[in-house]
Write a protein that holds these residues in place. Structure first.
Motif, PDB file in Angstrom:
ATOM      1  N   SER A 139      36.877  35.425  42.850  1.00 40.54           N
ATOM      2  CA  SER A 139      37.154  36.407  43.316  1.00 40.54           C
ATOM      3  C   SER A 139      38.554  36.863  43.360  1.00 40.54           C
ATOM      4  CB  SER A 139      36.855  36.545  45.068  1.00 40.54           C
ATOM      5  OG  SER A 139      37.436  35.609  45.657  1.00 40.54           O
ATOM      6  N   GLU A 140      39.091  38.140  43.742  1.00 35.94           N
ATOM      7  CA  GLU A 140      40.515  38.183  43.533  1.00 35.94           C
ATOM      8  C   GLU A 140      41.249  37.389  44.741  1.00 35.94           C
ATOM      9  OE1 GLU A 140      44.071  39.288  42.859  1.00 35.94           O
ATOM     10  OE2 GLU A 140      42.265  39.928  41.593  1.00 35.94           O
ATOM     11  N   ALA A 141      40.574  37.400  46.204  1.00 31.85           N
ATOM     12  CA  ALA A 141      41.136  36.594  46.832  1.00 31.85           C
ATOM     13  C   ALA A 141      41.300  35.176  46.597  1.00 31.85           C
ATOM     14  CB  ALA A 141      40.146  36.616  48.268  1.00 31.85           C
ATOM     15  N   SER A 142      40.567  34.551  45.603  1.00 36.28           N
ATOM     16  CA  SER A 142      40.463  33.240  45.184  1.00 36.28           C
ATOM     17  C   SER A 142      41.679  33.257  44.068  1.00 36.28           C
ATOM     18  CB  SER A 142      39.121  32.802  44.486  1.00 36.28           C
ATOM     19  OG  SER A 142      39.401  31.439  43.897  1.00 36.28           O
ATOM     20  N   MET A 143      41.863  34.262  43.296  1.00 36.92           N
ATOM     21  CA  MET A 143      42.801  34.294  42.296  1.00 36.92           C
ATOM     22  C   MET A 143      44.283  34.387  42.866  1.00 36.92           C
ATOM     23  SD  MET A 143      41.503  34.089  39.444  1.00 36.92           S
ATOM     24  CE  MET A 143      40.441  33.070  40.083  1.00 36.92           C
ATOM     25  N   ALA A 144      44.269  35.249  44.267  1.00 35.94           N
ATOM     26  CA  ALA A 144      45.619  35.256  44.967  1.00 35.94           C
ATOM     27  C   ALA A 144      45.776  33.934  45.530  1.00 35.94           C
ATOM     28  CB  ALA A 144      45.232  36.340  46.195  1.00 35.94           C
ATOM     29  N   ASP A 198      43.479  34.605  36.354  1.00 37.04           N
ATOM     30  CA  ASP A 198      42.879  35.652  35.948  1.00 37.04           C
ATOM     31  C   ASP A 198      41.161  35.151  35.851  1.00 37.04           C
ATOM     32  OD1 ASP A 198      42.491  38.513  34.220  1.00 37.04           O
ATOM     33  OD2 ASP A 198      41.649  36.800  33.075  1.00 37.04           O
ATOM     34  N   PRO A 199      40.395  35.855  36.302  1.00 38.64           N
ATOM     35  CA  PRO A 199      38.826  35.566  36.329  1.00 38.64           C
ATOM     36  C   PRO A 199      38.303  35.131  34.819  1.00 38.64           C
ATOM     37  CG  PRO A 199      39.120  37.483  37.702  1.00 38.64           C
ATOM     38  CD  PRO A 199      40.475  37.288  37.212  1.00 38.64           C
ATOM     39  N   CYS A 258      38.652  26.367  46.691  1.00 40.82           N
ATOM     40  CA  CYS A 258      37.836  27.733  46.320  1.00 40.82           C
ATOM     41  C   CYS A 258      36.803  27.489  45.487  1.00 40.82           C
ATOM     42  CB  CYS A 258      38.674  28.846  45.622  1.00 40.82           C
ATOM     43  SG  CYS A 258      40.146  29.227  46.557  1.00 40.82           S
ATOM     44  N   ARG A 283      47.352  32.037  42.547  1.00 39.71           N
ATOM     45  CA  ARG A 283      48.873  32.375  42.617  1.00 39.71           C
ATOM     46  C   ARG A 283      49.841  31.918  43.513  1.00 39.71           C
ATOM     47  NH1 ARG A 283      46.597  37.200  40.193  1.00 39.71           N
ATOM     48  NH2 ARG A 283      46.009  37.965  42.302  1.00 39.71           N
TER      49      ARG A 283
END
Lengths: 220, 220
Positions: free
Chosen positions: A194-199, A111-112, A189, A202
């Motif tokens: 970013s959400e892409a990075s968070m993905a 989570d950011p 990363c 995960r």
DNA sequence: TACACTATGTGCAAGTTTGCACTCCGGGCA
DNA sequence: TGCCCGGAGTGCAAACTTGCACATAGTGTA
């Protein structure tokens, strides 16, 4: 509506957080943030505890009421980050495999808001490697906590030393996998949130724990 | 460049502001701001002291350690605003005419940062006139302070009741002029904080005190 | 009217922060 | 070497904040 006595489950006691708790948390965070800011602007070793206290808006004495040293304050960043996962872990059902619980718990870390401070710490660590020590201790402390949490689950299982080894080996491995995921994530990363990075993060966590669960079997 | 010993003037004791003072000021401000925010969002009378305390991040008890009531907390806005001028006033040379000192002191009020809260209070007051009471008290308290400050200057003058009347009439008038300037300013400029608006405020203050100094003589 | 309920305000003990006076320790310097 | 100084840590008492119990007052309701 049942008048049953409180069920004995892994009840999450939703603590309304007293004003005292709130204040202490705020102070702790203020100190940590001030320390980070000083590292950022002046670099490690170019400021005193008094500087941190001033920037945090507390007295030098209060600083020492919370942390034994500047290093300890820095360590709190990682500590708090891991605490989030720990909390999630403790909430998982008792009969769930530890690795599965860990996987779920780690999801909360992608989570950011949560990773941001750690990401910055990682960045600063590139420049000054001595920042790694308090981080290491935080991971170690987290291992200890996982061990305790996992031990709780194994009430009534076989007794003796075998369980203890299992417990510790498993807990240590889980933490190592999480750490590995974080390291790889950052090297791939960087401080990207970013959400892409968070993905990516995960997936790395899932993958590392899958590796662990599969006994690190090669696919070939 | 002179090596004279420190002149015995209205020496401003530059207090390094201890952490304790700083904290108290911060708490006081937090409460005041929280109260304003609640007035803004819910309207006067639609919230409790506990709401203010929560929003300010302190306990209900602490609220009462600072203010006897919600009204008192609101009054602090004007109080702090006037305190700025008071401070300036006390710094003026003892032999300067009170009206001149007052004029100089008021110049410090024509500052966006300083007037902003009061301007907002004025705005809210349009809607709910009962907000005016604590404001009134603040002006009155300021009058009392000016009286004391002015009295200090008149050591060694003629003694007796005449001085006391002079003192009080003058002080009261000065405050009234300041208040008038503020009122006219707001009715003309509203919550505008631009430099042009500040210039208007400054001029109004000067003009009102000039009127006072001239005995309100008409120019015709 | 009597009662329940909510909000204001206050007294007090316990918890937290602060200032201050140490002690220790390591680096610069005569 | 011996001395001085600045920063790290710590003990302690005083100042500040908090939780809690209690008294009071206003409001709605049976």
């Amino acid at each position: 509506m049942s008048s049953n006595p409180p069920a004995i489950v892994a009840e999450s006691p939703p603590p309304p957080l007293s004003r005292r708790e709130l204040n202490k948390t705020a102070t702790r965070q203020a100190i940590t943030r001030a320390a980070m800011e000083l590292i950022r602007t002046r670099g490690v070793g170019n400021f005193t505890v008094e500087d941190i206290a001033d920037a945090a808006g507390v007295s030098r004495r209060t600083f020492f009421n919370y942390y034994a040293s500047t290093e300890a304050a820095i360590g709190n960043i990682t500590h708090e980050f891991l605490e989030v996962a720990l909390q999630q872990f403790r909430l998982r059902p008792r009969d769930e495999p530890v690795i599965v619980s860990a996987k779920e718990a780690m999801m909360a870390l992608a989570d950011p808001m949560a990773v941001a401070p750690v990401a910055e710490l990682f960045t600063l660590m590139q420049q000054n490697h001595q920042l790694a020590r308090p981080e290491l201790e935080a991971w170690d402390h987290c291992t200890g906590q996982i061990i305790e949490a996992a031990r709780e689950r194994m009430r009534g299982g076989t007794d003796g030393q075998i369980d203890e080894l299992y417990l510790r080996a498993l807990s240590g491995s889980v933490i190592s996998c999480g750490r590995a995921a974080m390291d790889v994530w950052f090297s791939r990363c960087g401080p990207d949130l970013s959400e892409a990075s968070m993905a990516t993060l995960r997936q790395l966590m899932i993958d590392s724990l899958d590796l662990l669960a599969s006994g690190f079997a090669t696919s070939s």
